[in-house]
Every structure is written in structure tokens, then in C-alpha cells.
Enzyme design. Structure first.
Site, PDB file in Angstrom:
ATOM      1  N   LYS A   1      75.004  48.792  96.052  1.00 19.48           N
ATOM      2  CA  LYS A   1      74.807  49.413  94.764  1.00 19.48           C
ATOM      3  C   LYS A   1      76.147  49.844  93.871  1.00 19.48           C
ATOM      4  O   LYS A   1      76.074  50.048  92.878  1.00 19.48           O
ATOM      5  CB  LYS A   1      73.777  50.472  94.777  1.00 19.48           C
ATOM      6  CG  LYS A   1      72.123  50.236  95.108  1.00 19.48           C
ATOM      7  CD  LYS A   1      71.561  51.074  95.144  1.00 19.48           C
ATOM      8  CE  LYS A   1      70.005  50.823  95.054  1.00 19.48           C
ATOM      9  NZ  LYS A   1      68.963  51.807  94.845  1.00 19.48           N
TER      10      LYS A   1
ATOM     11  N   ASP B   1      66.447  52.833  88.366  1.00 23.00           N
ATOM     12  CA  ASP B   1      65.736  53.844  89.339  1.00 23.00           C
ATOM     13  C   ASP B   1      65.423  55.037  88.488  1.00 23.00           C
ATOM     14  O   ASP B   1      64.358  55.803  88.804  1.00 23.00           O
ATOM     15  CB  ASP B   1      66.866  54.116  90.555  1.00 23.00           C
ATOM     16  CG  ASP B   1      67.042  53.266  91.468  1.00 23.00           C
ATOM     17  OD1 ASP B   1      66.218  52.382  91.691  1.00 23.00           O
ATOM     18  OD2 ASP B   1      68.104  53.220  92.070  1.00 23.00           O
TER      19      ASP B   1
END
Ligand code: ATR
Length: 283
Positions: free
Chosen positions: A74, A110
């Protein structure tokens, strides 16, 4: 492959990570492709860190429209992106990549997933409660906490009280905004007296991990308790909150909602989170 060809044969998409076998993303995306009768394709690709650039180049050269990114890529994927949107830059991680004209565009969904889940849950269960009614207490300071903090700040939460085992990591995250106050991990029970919201973003309570120990007896009776852990769905924290007659929110919705914007970017349809999908992912 150009966009027209991608439309004809369906968008080629994937999730990349290492390991990747545990990922629920293929289940979610393939459910939606099937549900909306779309011709796309979504697979899980195990890419070890040392192969990241080479394997991502292969995806570009093979006409992929985009991909999701999970642990451990990520942060490192950011170096390969041509552009990173403002949200992903603020959170410091990319979980959704779109490929256009051979270039990678990084986003982070997210925070969106975190907030959408809370709002949907509150609506579904008729909560007479709003996120910005008072201070929020966040446990943890990892990647998930960064997304949660970003989302809460966007929702105008007046104050965020941040507690993490390693205080230094929490202090680093607190640099994001003046509304974030760091206190000692040991003071977690005290922090709940005036709190409107409590969220566990640590791995405590997850299957195979120790439970999260926190005394809820002095918590503000109008607090809502949220655990982003979804395996098990009803963590010990949520069970204790139920016993104390506090409102609770489970974690599975964050996983499902964070997947929606990527699906829309690649397939042109904003998919819905259904009870059927939730059951499928939980079994
Ligand atoms: P993610 O990206 O999912 O947030 P992470 O970055 O590994 O994962 O963060 C895990 C979080 O769980 C961290 O806040 C971690 O605390 P530290 O920063 O002190 O490591 C927290 N955590 C993990 N195990 C813990 C434990 N036994 N007690 C307290 N906190 C724990």
C-alpha cells in the site's frame, strides 16, 4: 488495450498483495460482476515485494484497467504512481489504482468505506446519533487508523482522542490535524467518559490475536462502539458493548464499502452492498 476494447471484453482487474490467498476482494468484485451482468474479470495476484515493479508493468502491458492493493504494497505502490489523489496522499497509502494510457493513478477508498459503513449502519438501525455529536476515541495508529482519522476529520468530528500502544506512532499520526489529541494507551477507559464514538482499529480481537481489554463501565451511555475487525464479526469488544447496552457497529461493512469506488472506476457501475453479499463474505 484501449478503453473501447476493454469495454467489449470487460475490464481486467485484480487485487495484488503478499500473501493474497486470504483476500475477500475477488469474492466481492466477482459477486458484483455477476450481479450486474458485466463481462469483467477480477483475480487475486500474489506479488512478492521484490517483483512489484516488474509484475505491475506486466499488468499495464496486459491491458488491465486497474487493481486493488493490499499488504505489503500500500505504501510502496505510491512510488510507481504517476499521480496520487489528495485523500491517498493525506492517508499516506494507496489501495486502489486505475491504469490510463499506461500510467498508474493512485487513490485510497478506506476512509470512504469506513464512513459509509458507519452512516449506513446508523441509518439502517435508526440511530438517533451523529458522528460529529462529540469527541471520537480511536485505538490504534496503523494504516487503518490513518484512514479512520482522515474520514472522521472530513465529517467534522470536533475532537479525536488517539491512543496507541506505541505513543510515538500516534504522535506522528496526530500531525494530520490540530483536532487530534494523543493520550496514553493505559488511559483508554478514562477517555470514554465524554466520548461520542469509540473505534478499534488495532488487530486486537481478531481471530488468533489477544482480545482488546477496555473497561466500558464508565463510558458515556450515548457512545457508539465500532470495531473494524470482522473476523470474528462479533468481537469481545462488541459483545461487552452489547452487554452494557451501548450502540455497536460491526466491521464487515467497511471492507464492502471500500471496494465500491474501485468497481465504479473500472466497470462504470456504483455497486450496492447487499445482505446477500455480506453473508457471502462472512461464510
Ligand atoms: P493496519 O494497517 O491494519 O492498521 P498495522 O499498521 O500493522 O495494521 O497496525 C496495527 C495496529 O494494531 C497498531 O496500532 C498496533 O500498535 P503499535 O503501533 O504499537 O504496534 C496495534 N496492535 C497490534 N498488536 C497490539 C497489541 N498486542 N497491543 C496493542 N496494540 C496492538
Amino acid at each position: 488495450m484501449n478503453r473501447k476494447n476493454a469495454e467489449k471484453s470487460g475490464a481486467k482487474t485484480a487485487v495484488i498483495g503478499h500473501p493474497i490467498a486470504h483476500s475477500k476482494s475477488p469474492l466481492i468484485h466477482n459477486y458484483w460482476l455477476n450481479h450486474y451482468n458485466l463481462p469483467g474479470h477480477y483475480e487475486a495476484l500474489d506479488i512478492p515485494p521484490e517483483n512489484l515493479k516488474k509484475d505491475v508493468d506486466n499488468l499495464v502491458n496486459n491491458g488491465y484497467c486497474g487493481f486493488n492493493v493490499t499488504v505489503p504494497h500500500k505504501i510502496s505502490i505510491m512510488d510507481l504512481c504517476y499521480e496520487i489523489d489528495e485523500i491517498a496522499s493525506s492517508i499516506g497509502a494507496v489501495n486502489t489504482v486505475t491504469i490510463k494510457d499506461g500510467k498508474l493513478y493512485g487513490a485510497n477508498t478506506d476512509a470512504y468505506g469506513f464512513i459509509e459503513n458507519i452512516k449506513n449502519h446508523a441509518k439502517l438501525y435508526g440511530f438517533s446519533w451523529q458522528l460529529n455529536d462529540g469527541p471520537a476515541v480511536i485505538l490504534g495508529a496503523g494504516g487503518a487508523a490513518r484512514a479512520a482519522v482522515y474520514g472522521l476529520l472530513q465529517e467534522d468530528v470536533p475532537e479525536i482522542i488517539l491512543l496507541n500502544r506505541s505513543k510515538e506512532r500516534a504522535e506522528n499520526l496526530a500531525l494530520m490535524d490540530k483536532r487530534i489529541k494523543v493520550i496514553e494507551w493505559e488511559k483508554r477507559a478514562d477517555s470514554l467518559e465524554n466520548a461520542n464514538f469509540l473505534v478499534n482499529t488495532t488487530s486486537l480481537g481478531m481471530k488468533g490475536q489477544p482480545p482488546l481489554e477496555i473497561d466500558l463501565s464508565r463510558a458515556n451511555p450515548s457512545i457508539t462502539v465500532h470495531d473494524i475487525v470482522y473476523n470474528p464479526l462479533h468481537t469481545q469488544l462488541l459483545k461487552n458493548a452489547d452487554k452494557a447496552h451501548l450502540r455497536t457497529i460491526t466491521g464487515i461493512g467497511m471492507l464492502l464499502h471500500q471496494a465500491r469506488p474501485g468497481f465504479k472506476l473500472w466497470n462504470g457501475v456504483m455497486p450496492d452492498v447487499t445482505a446477500e453479499l455480506e453473508d457471502l463474505v462472512l461464510t
